[in-house]
Design a protein around this motif. Structure first.
Motif, mmCIF file in Angstrom:
data_model
loop_
_atom_site.group_PDB
_atom_site.id
_atom_site.type_symbol
_atom_site.label_atom_id
_atom_site.label_comp_id
_atom_site.label_asym_id
_atom_site.label_seq_id
_atom_site.Cartn_x
_atom_site.Cartn_y
_atom_site.Cartn_z
ATOM 1 N N SER A 24 0.757 -1.315 -0.100
ATOM 2 C CA SER A 24 -0.110 -0.067 -0.064
ATOM 3 C C SER A 24 1.066 1.408 0.098
ATOM 4 O O SER A 24 2.092 1.216 0.210
ATOM 5 N N LEU A 26 0.429 3.834 1.907
ATOM 6 C CA LEU A 26 0.751 4.180 3.241
ATOM 7 C C LEU A 26 1.902 3.404 3.831
ATOM 8 O O LEU A 26 2.764 3.909 4.457
ATOM 9 N N ASP A 27 1.874 2.144 3.304
ATOM 10 C CA ASP A 27 3.071 1.067 4.027
ATOM 11 C C ASP A 27 4.382 1.784 3.191
ATOM 12 O O ASP A 27 5.360 1.742 4.111
ATOM 13 N N ALA A 29 4.989 4.811 2.295
ATOM 14 C CA ALA A 29 5.368 6.325 2.968
ATOM 15 C C ALA A 29 5.963 5.798 4.196
ATOM 16 O O ALA A 29 6.858 6.571 4.767
ATOM 17 N N MET A 30 5.523 4.927 5.005
ATOM 18 C CA MET A 30 6.185 4.618 6.667
ATOM 19 C C MET A 30 7.455 3.917 6.329
ATOM 20 O O MET A 30 8.219 4.116 7.303
ATOM 21 N N ALA A 35 4.035 8.111 9.359
ATOM 22 C CA ALA A 35 2.923 8.470 8.264
ATOM 23 C C ALA A 35 1.630 8.113 8.687
ATOM 24 O O ALA A 35 1.440 7.200 9.299
ATOM 25 N N ARG A 36 0.557 8.818 8.133
ATOM 26 C CA ARG A 36 -0.615 8.384 8.582
ATOM 27 C C ARG A 36 -1.652 8.987 7.297
ATOM 28 O O ARG A 36 -1.496 9.985 6.599
ATOM 29 N N LEU A 37 -2.760 8.196 6.768
ATOM 30 C CA LEU A 37 -3.465 8.331 5.748
ATOM 31 C C LEU A 37 -4.879 9.048 6.301
ATOM 32 O O LEU A 37 -5.460 8.348 7.317
ATOM 33 N N GLU A 38 -5.289 9.964 5.870
ATOM 34 C CA GLU A 38 -6.552 10.563 6.225
ATOM 35 C C GLU A 38 -7.274 10.970 5.252
ATOM 36 O O GLU A 38 -6.653 11.365 3.935
ATOM 37 N N ILE A 46 -1.589 11.913 2.886
ATOM 38 C CA ILE A 46 -0.526 11.305 3.927
ATOM 39 C C ILE A 46 -0.021 12.494 4.235
ATOM 40 O O ILE A 46 0.541 13.417 3.723
ATOM 41 N N GLY A 48 3.259 12.970 6.668
ATOM 42 C CA GLY A 48 4.357 11.890 6.790
ATOM 43 C C GLY A 48 5.519 12.845 7.218
ATOM 44 O O GLY A 48 5.749 14.037 6.992
ATOM 45 N N GLY A 68 -7.390 5.083 -0.093
ATOM 46 C CA GLY A 68 -6.111 5.200 -0.919
ATOM 47 C C GLY A 68 -5.998 4.171 -1.858
ATOM 48 O O GLY A 68 -5.061 4.318 -2.521
#
Length: 139
Positions: A24, A26-27, A29-30, A35-38, A46, A48, A68
């Motif tokens: 993903s 988000l994965d 980005a981390m 990082a967080r997804l909103e 994101i 981050g 996402g």
């Protein structure tokens, strides 16, 4: 010993993509940092960090869902304290990528956009670009 053997067998039975890098956005980005997804107003965003630098990345595309999935573009943005016009012009002259401009409040803004065909590559590229931005503008 049996638990180890079961774990090895489970990994061997998993598809190859499940054993590789996280899938993903988000994965990915981390991998740069926290990082967080909103879903701000339904737009997946994101928030981050990459090292000591913060950024915002907005996901988009025809089938882009608030979580996402189905997104095919990502637009990044980071800011740094005010800098001289010469420093901003030097960024463009050096051909470093992205776009660096001075915002109305004097802060320097870096933006870039990428396709999400390979989220990992897009985010690694952004991380490298943002590191250069921070080095030049003291982000």
């Amino acid at each position: 010993m049996n638990r180890i053997l079961i774990g090895i067998l489970a990994l061997a039975a998993a598809p190859a993509w499940a054993q590789s890098a996280p899938e993903s956005v988000l994965d990915q980005a981390m991998l740069l940092g926290p990082a967080r997804l909103e879903a701000a107003g339904g737009q997946p965003t994101i928030f981050g960090e990459a090292g000591a630098n913060s950024y915002v990345a907005t996901l988009s595309g025809a089938g882009c869902a608030p979580g996402g999935s189905g997104c095919d573009r990502i637009a990044f943005q980071a800011v740094a304290p005010p800098a001289s016009p010469e420093a901003v012009a030097a960024w463009a002259a050096a051909g470093l990528g992205g776009s660096v401009v001075t915002g109305p409040d004097g802060w320097v803004v870096l933006t870039d956009e990428a396709a999400l065909g390979d989220a990992g590559a897009a985010l690694r590229g952004w991380g490298a670009l943002m590191a250069e931005f921070a080095a030049r503008f003291g982000n």
